[in-house]
Design an enzyme around this catalytic site. Structure first.
Site, PDB file in Angstrom:
ATOM      1  N   ASP A  55      11.444  15.969 -29.024  1.00  0.00           N
ATOM      2  CA  ASP A  55      12.517  15.312 -29.790  1.00  0.00           C
ATOM      3  C   ASP A  55      13.223  14.205 -28.991  1.00  0.00           C
ATOM      4  OD1 ASP A  55      11.843  17.917 -30.671  1.00  0.00           O
ATOM      5  OD2 ASP A  55      13.714  18.097 -31.800  1.00  0.00           O
TER       6      ASP A  55
ATOM      7  N   GLU B 233      13.171  13.250 -34.663  1.00  0.00           N
ATOM      8  CA  GLU B 233      14.196  13.752 -35.600  1.00  0.00           C
ATOM      9  C   GLU B 233      15.637  13.535 -35.138  1.00  0.00           C
ATOM     10  OE1 GLU B 233      14.926  17.773 -36.448  1.00  0.00           O
ATOM     11  OE2 GLU B 233      15.398  18.248 -34.383  1.00  0.00           O
TER      12      GLU B 233
ATOM     13  N   HIS C 138      16.297  17.575 -39.220  1.00  0.00           N
ATOM     14  CA  HIS C 138      17.181  16.401 -39.324  1.00  0.00           C
ATOM     15  C   HIS C 138      16.564  15.256 -40.127  1.00  0.00           C
ATOM     16  CE1 HIS C 138      20.499  17.688 -36.749  1.00  0.00           C
ATOM     17  NE2 HIS C 138      19.599  18.222 -35.939  1.00  0.00           N
TER      18      HIS C 138
HETATM   19 FE   LIG Z   1      15.678  18.222 -32.325  1.00  0.00          FE
HETATM   20 FE   LIG Z   2      15.352  20.278 -35.168  1.00  0.00          FE
END
Ligand SMILES: [Fe+2]
Ligand SMILES: [Fe+2]
Length: 268
Positions: free
Chosen positions: A8, A39, A68
């Site tokens: 991420d 995200e 997200h």
């Molecule tokens: Fe995340």
């Molecule tokens: Fe997440």
């Protein structure tokens, strides 16, 4: 086939860390394809069309997402025009976008699937194991080399998912918890697996957010505004090698690459 997956991306420091680290990582691993989870790219909350292009310009092939996905409203219609941006396939069928894509380059084809877990996740989604076969059938018409980003909270659900699809896909990489786990391995059926890839962003933080407001909230139980950290920028992820004929994994290796940014150590 050689691939890199990065966990991420958290905010601008995460994007800058990826931009800075990728040339080094490309030199070290000579990847055919690069996948990142985006995200948290927009200040920690989702992603915008502008940021999708900013990330793809770094020679990233596919961006995956998670819980997200819908945080930035302008992303909703954008899925129509950018198939390299995918969201968990087990969202409701009415959701914009797709949960998988096959990309090509250097005469090779690579399938990427995004799935989300159900335990302790903020939104209920369909069963990711039961929903996978029809998608696999479509992807396998084009390639046996397949990575699944399994975006989930609990280690047990992620490990169970890895075993459930062992031998059917090349790589299962967990995301969402932002903490890289040390359990990278090749499962008995030939699927490379790691419970969590980690995250890209400021690592002197609480999973990418500045520590101070979070500690304040712990002490006072009052709502606070969370900001993304720029301290100790680092890129986390994995490198994997896949047998192109069989789709079985040959190798998985963890990546933790610290980077120097002009903003290192400064408040963001
Ligand atoms: Fe995340
Ligand atoms: Fe997440």
């Amino acid at each position: 086939m050689r691939i890199i997956f990065l966990g991420d991306i958290v905010g601008e420091p995460g994007r800058d860390a990826v931009k800075t680290a990728l040339p080094m990582l490309k030199e070290r691993y000579a990847p055919d394809f690069i996948v990142v989870n985006g995200e948290n790219a927009a200040g920690g909350h989702g992603i915008t069309p502008r940021l999708v292009y900013e990330i793809l310009r770094c020679k990233v092939d596919v961006i995956t997402l998670g819980d997200h996905t819908w945080d930035q409203r302008e992303i909703l219609p954008f899925f129509e025009q950018e198939p390299r941006l995918i969201r968990p396939f087990n969202f409701p069928t009415t959701s914009p976008g797709l949960g998988w894509v096959v990309v090509s380059g250097n005469g090779k084809k690579f399938g990427v699937i995004n799935a989300m877990g159900r335990t302790f996740m903020p939104v209920p989604v369909d069963n990711p194991v039961l929903g996978l076969p029809p998608i696999l059938e479509q992807v396998k018409r084009e390639t046996n080399c397949i990575l699944v980003d399994f975006h989930a909270e609990t280690t047990s659900e992620k490990i169970a998912f890895g075993h459930a699809v062992d031998g059917q896909v090349s790589v299962v990489v967990g995301t969402h918890t932002h903490v890289q786990t040390a359990d990278d391995k090749i499962l008995p059926g030939g699927t490379a697996y790691i419970t969590d890839a980690g995250f890209c962003g400021g690592h002197d933080s609480v999973i990418g957010r500045d520590k101070e407001p979070i500690l304040e909230r712990y002490k006072t139980l009052m709502p606070v505004r969370m900001t993304v950290s720029a301290k100790q920028p680092q890129v986390d992820g994995i490198f994997a090698e896949i047998d192109e004929e069989t789709g079985k994994a040959l190798k998985i290796e963890r990546i933790q690459q610290a980077v120097e940014l002009p903003s290192n150590g400064k408040e963001k």
